[in-house]
Design an enzyme around this catalytic site. Structure first.
Site, PDB file in Angstrom:
ATOM      1  N   HIS A 250       7.356  -0.058   1.579  1.00 34.68           N
ATOM      2  CA  HIS A 250       8.803  -0.333   1.680  1.00 34.68           C
ATOM      3  C   HIS A 250       8.880  -1.681   2.493  1.00 34.68           C
ATOM      4  O   HIS A 250       9.752  -2.577   1.823  1.00 34.68           O
ATOM      5  CB  HIS A 250       9.506   0.649   2.098  1.00 34.68           C
ATOM      6  CG  HIS A 250       9.663   2.012   1.379  1.00 34.68           C
ATOM      7  ND1 HIS A 250      10.125   3.017   1.770  1.00 34.68           N
ATOM      8  CD2 HIS A 250       9.046   2.338  -0.046  1.00 34.68           C
ATOM      9  CE1 HIS A 250       9.953   3.996   1.012  1.00 34.68           C
ATOM     10  NE2 HIS A 250       9.326   3.692  -0.146  1.00 34.68           N
TER      11      HIS A 250
ATOM     12  N   HIS B  16      14.284   3.296  -7.065  1.00 32.17           N
ATOM     13  CA  HIS B  16      13.307   3.216  -5.959  1.00 32.17           C
ATOM     14  C   HIS B  16      11.681   2.921  -6.488  1.00 32.17           C
ATOM     15  O   HIS B  16      11.029   2.500  -5.735  1.00 32.17           O
ATOM     16  CB  HIS B  16      13.472   4.632  -5.254  1.00 32.17           C
ATOM     17  CG  HIS B  16      12.220   4.644  -4.112  1.00 32.17           C
ATOM     18  ND1 HIS B  16      12.596   4.076  -2.777  1.00 32.17           N
ATOM     19  CD2 HIS B  16      11.260   5.143  -3.783  1.00 32.17           C
ATOM     20  CE1 HIS B  16      11.828   4.095  -2.148  1.00 32.17           C
ATOM     21  NE2 HIS B  16      10.819   4.748  -2.642  1.00 32.17           N
TER      22      HIS B  16
ATOM     23  N   ASP C 170       9.063   0.508  -4.862  1.00 28.02           N
ATOM     24  CA  ASP C 170       7.681   0.807  -4.639  1.00 28.02           C
ATOM     25  C   ASP C 170       6.631   0.025  -5.525  1.00 28.02           C
ATOM     26  O   ASP C 170       5.688  -0.256  -4.917  1.00 28.02           O
ATOM     27  CB  ASP C 170       7.296   2.384  -5.011  1.00 28.02           C
ATOM     28  CG  ASP C 170       7.696   3.474  -4.102  1.00 28.02           C
ATOM     29  OD1 ASP C 170       8.276   3.043  -2.725  1.00 28.02           O
ATOM     30  OD2 ASP C 170       8.048   4.496  -4.465  1.00 28.02           O
TER      31      ASP C 170
ATOM     32  N   HIS D 146       2.026   5.174  -7.226  1.00 29.89           N
ATOM     33  CA  HIS D 146       1.166   4.362  -6.364  1.00 29.89           C
ATOM     34  C   HIS D 146      -0.212   4.466  -6.820  1.00 29.89           C
ATOM     35  O   HIS D 146      -0.811   3.153  -6.999  1.00 29.89           O
ATOM     36  CB  HIS D 146       1.247   4.911  -4.981  1.00 29.89           C
ATOM     37  CG  HIS D 146       2.608   4.799  -4.188  1.00 29.89           C
ATOM     38  ND1 HIS D 146       3.354   3.716  -4.181  1.00 29.89           N
ATOM     39  CD2 HIS D 146       3.676   5.921  -3.602  1.00 29.89           C
ATOM     40  CE1 HIS D 146       4.356   3.743  -3.356  1.00 29.89           C
ATOM     41  NE2 HIS D 146       4.494   5.248  -3.361  1.00 29.89           N
TER      42      HIS D 146
HETATM   43 ZN   LIG Z   1       8.834   4.454  -1.800  1.00 31.05          ZN
END
Ligand SMILES: [Zn+2]
Length: 305
Positions: free
Chosen positions: A77, A236, A240, A263
């Site tokens: 973030h 969001h 990311d 991720h």
């Molecule tokens: Zn995040």
């Protein structure tokens, strides 16, 4: 376009989302071509770790950097805020193992960076200009990096969870600092109430609360006030993604198309980019000529997405 750092230092503190540790942090300006570096001031010798692909330690539920005893968790973030606001160089000092989660978005980082301001350095900023498609995919999830007709970075990101609050959501924009600040940066991380116990048993989400994450129950959003955007979840995920791809070390000129990525797959994309240097160029500046635009249109047709 010249590289930038912060005009002055920024101090803040908070708790880590996963470790639950209270951490004091300081962002310090740094010189050209130094990139983003994290320093663990609580460890002997204050070891440093650079925010780059080779530093990635884990990508489960958050992106963590490190090596052996040294780790810095949940970097995505703050990295997204640096990347999207144009902070090329900075040192982040932490007296604990995780970047404070603040409100679960990049909002706090954006406000602190904006109020401090940026300072130009002498060296030109480099851009990663995507020339040919680079793709990673697994189990119906994918991320593609494509050449762009624009001189900027465009994002097309979709999610499709099997949950009533998160059926298909799509976020598609020509990306800019303003888009990040107004449409993405305030989107919070999220989790399902049903997963909290398992996460905590696995040493995760120890600092998680309704103050720093959207918590999704069986039939409702548990946070008072609900969502900040109707499609806050996909926003969001875009946030990311920005933090993760910043580990390439330079802004991307190209188009990113992602579906249900996270991720781990973002990291695989970064590794793929580094394995395919013939598919991109590192340039001081780039603008699409008419001829280049025509080439890209042809390539778009050839590339099967
Ligand atoms: Zn995040």
């Amino acid at each position: 376009m010249l590289q930038k750092t912060l005009k002055d230092s920024i101090e803040f503190s908070g708790i880590g989302l996963h470790t639950g540790c209270a951490v004091n942090a300081k962002i310090v300006p740094s010189g050209e071509d130094t990139g983003i570096t994290f320093v663990r001031t609580d460890l002997s010798g204050a070891p440093a770790i650079k925010a780059e692909a080779s530093s990635v330690l884990t990508t489960s539920y958050a992106t963590s950097l490190g090596a052996k005893e040294l780790s810095v968790s949940t970097v995505e973030h703050i990295l997204a805020a640096f990347y999207c606001l144009g902070v090329d160089n900075a040192i982040v000092e932490l007296d604990g193992p995780e970047v404070p989660i603040l409100d679960g978005s990049s909002s706090g980082f954006i406000d602190m960076i904006e109020s401090t301001g940026l300072a130009e350095l002498c060296a030109p900023r480099k851009y990663i200009v995507i020339k040919r498609p680079i793709k990673v995919q697994e189990n119906g999830k994918y991320v593609f990096l494509m050449p762009s007709e624009e001189t900027e970075f465009t994002v097309d990101y979709s999610i499709d969870f099997s949950h009533p609050f998160m059926t298909r959501q799509n976020f598609s924009r020509l990306f800019s600092k303003e888009v990040f600040k107004n449409e993405v940066g305030r989107a919070r991380t999220f989790g399902f109430l049903r997963d909290v116990e398992t996460l905590r048993k696995n040493g995760l989400a120890k600092g998680g609360s309704l103050d720093n994450a959207i918590v999704i129950g069986e039939g409702e959003i548990l946070n008072e006030g609900g969502l900040r955007y109707p499609d806050e979840f996909v926003r969001h995920k875009v946030l990311d993604m920005m933090g993760d791809i910043s580990l390439l070390g330079a802004p991307i000129v190209g188009r990113i198309i992602a579906h249900r990525s996270g991720h781990s797959l973002n990291y695989k994309l970064i590794q793929q980019v580094l394995k395919m240097p013939h598919r991109w160029e590192l340039l001081d500046s780039w603008s699409a000529t008419d001829a280049a635009r025509a080439d890209l249109r042809v390539m778009d047709k050839i590339a099967t997405v």
